[in-house]
Design a protein around this motif. Structure first.
Motif, mmCIF file in Angstrom:
data_model
loop_
_atom_site.group_PDB
_atom_site.id
_atom_site.type_symbol
_atom_site.label_atom_id
_atom_site.label_comp_id
_atom_site.label_asym_id
_atom_site.label_seq_id
_atom_site.Cartn_x
_atom_site.Cartn_y
_atom_site.Cartn_z
ATOM 1 N N HIS A 218 -9.206 -5.035 5.762
ATOM 2 C CA HIS A 218 -9.308 -4.206 4.518
ATOM 3 C C HIS A 218 -9.030 -2.906 4.632
ATOM 4 O O HIS A 218 -8.500 -2.075 3.735
ATOM 5 C CB HIS A 218 -10.743 -4.701 3.972
ATOM 6 C CG HIS A 218 -10.821 -6.002 3.318
ATOM 7 N ND1 HIS A 218 -9.822 -6.396 2.304
ATOM 8 C CD2 HIS A 218 -11.320 -7.191 3.882
ATOM 9 C CE1 HIS A 218 -10.328 -7.682 2.029
ATOM 10 N NE2 HIS A 218 -11.072 -8.102 3.017
ATOM 11 N N ALA B 128 -14.478 2.602 2.865
ATOM 12 C CA ALA B 128 -13.104 3.333 2.488
ATOM 13 C C ALA B 128 -13.387 4.776 2.002
ATOM 14 O O ALA B 128 -13.020 5.482 1.868
ATOM 15 C CB ALA B 128 -12.069 2.724 1.948
ATOM 16 N N THR C 151 -14.495 -1.831 0.665
ATOM 17 C CA THR C 151 -14.192 -0.684 -0.176
ATOM 18 C C THR C 151 -15.196 0.600 -0.334
ATOM 19 O O THR C 151 -14.890 1.704 -0.518
ATOM 20 C CB THR C 151 -14.117 -1.126 -1.751
ATOM 21 O OG1 THR C 151 -13.135 -2.241 -1.908
ATOM 22 C CG2 THR C 151 -14.128 -0.301 -2.832
ATOM 23 N N SER D 21 -5.481 -1.625 5.469
ATOM 24 C CA SER D 21 -4.822 -1.700 3.975
ATOM 25 C C SER D 21 -5.045 -0.665 3.133
ATOM 26 O O SER D 21 -3.910 -0.028 2.602
ATOM 27 C CB SER D 21 -4.875 -3.247 3.613
ATOM 28 O OG SER D 21 -4.248 -3.431 2.220
ATOM 29 N N SER D 22 -6.339 -0.410 2.807
ATOM 30 C CA SER D 22 -6.578 0.565 1.852
ATOM 31 C C SER D 22 -6.481 1.882 2.101
ATOM 32 O O SER D 22 -6.201 2.847 1.383
ATOM 33 C CB SER D 22 -8.158 0.194 1.432
ATOM 34 O OG SER D 22 -8.927 0.358 2.342
ATOM 35 N N ARG E 97 0.925 -1.162 -0.020
ATOM 36 C CA ARG E 97 0.087 0.062 -0.008
ATOM 37 C C ARG E 97 0.897 1.373 -0.095
ATOM 38 O O ARG E 97 2.020 1.349 0.401
ATOM 39 C CB ARG E 97 -0.859 0.051 1.159
ATOM 40 C CG ARG E 97 -0.116 0.478 2.455
ATOM 41 C CD ARG E 97 -1.199 0.105 3.650
ATOM 42 N NE ARG E 97 -0.651 0.478 4.889
ATOM 43 C CZ ARG E 97 -0.917 0.237 6.239
ATOM 44 N NH1 ARG E 97 -2.131 -0.447 6.105
ATOM 45 N NH2 ARG E 97 -0.395 0.484 7.135
#
Length: 202
Positions: A105, A194, A191, A108-109, A46
């Motif tokens: 998730h 985020a 997703t 990380s994102s 990342r």
């Protein structure tokens, strides 16, 4: 003349033989979180944020009581009856499995640190994420589906963005396919969450 032979087993040996003949299959344990190797690869790949990591707090996920159990709960194929898979169980409670997967998730994102996961009580999160599973079910070998609502609250001003993720994906194979399908749904949910965090950052 026929001679009858009678074999006498000690009581303890007879009981052991009976127990071995009736032993239940050992349960298999499943997790929704990524493996340590995959999680590490995601962190390594990342992009770093300018000015250090983003502090977030991913709170425990609320789930319907019928799903809040050790066994996986699936449809029997008719759509109206559910089954508890006694030999297919979650490695931890389902709310924890869901929370940990979403947290991985998001960290990380967003290049974020989850203060809830790391026990950083002194750190003040910039965003608090709350989620609720409205439905989560599957037909083994066919499909898995979920409806998950979520809210992102910016701190300290309290500005909120809310959303809803509804997905149905194929779940080929056996229970492994169901778990993988759930992971795919959670990745899509993360997703969407985020994107809301990034929108509130602007």
């Amino acid at each position: 003349m026929m001679t009858r032979l009678t074999l006498l087993f000690p009581p303890a040996l007879a009981a052991a033989a009976l127990m071995n003949g009736c032993a239940s299959p050992e349960p298999h344990y499943y997790t929704l979180a990524a493996s340590p190797a995959k999680a590490a690869a995601a962190v390594t790949g990342r992009a770093s944020r300018t000015g250090g990591p983003l502090w977030i707090e991913v709170t425990p996920v609320r789930v319907p009581e019928r799903l809040n159990r050790a066994q996986l709960v699936v449809r029997d194929g008719t759509g109206s009856v559910v089954e508890l898979l006694d030999t297919s169980r979650w490695a931890s409670s389902l709310p924890d499995e869901l929370r940990d997967a979403l947290s991985q998730h998001l960290q990380s994102s967003l290049d974020a640190v989850d203060v809830y996961q790391h026990g950083l009580s002194a750190a003040q999160p910039a965003f608090r994420v709350t989620t609720e599973v409205v439905s989560l079910d599957a037909d083994v070998g066919k499909r898995a589906a979920a409806t998950i609502t979520w809210t992102v609250r910016r701190l300290p001003d309290g500005k909120v963005l809310s959303g809803r993720t509804e997905m149905e994906v194929p779940a080929p194979g056996q229970v492994d396919g169901v778990v993988n399908a759930y992971r795919e749904i959670l990745a899509a949910t993360a997703t969407n969450i985020a994107a809301s965090v990034q929108s509130l950052e602007r």
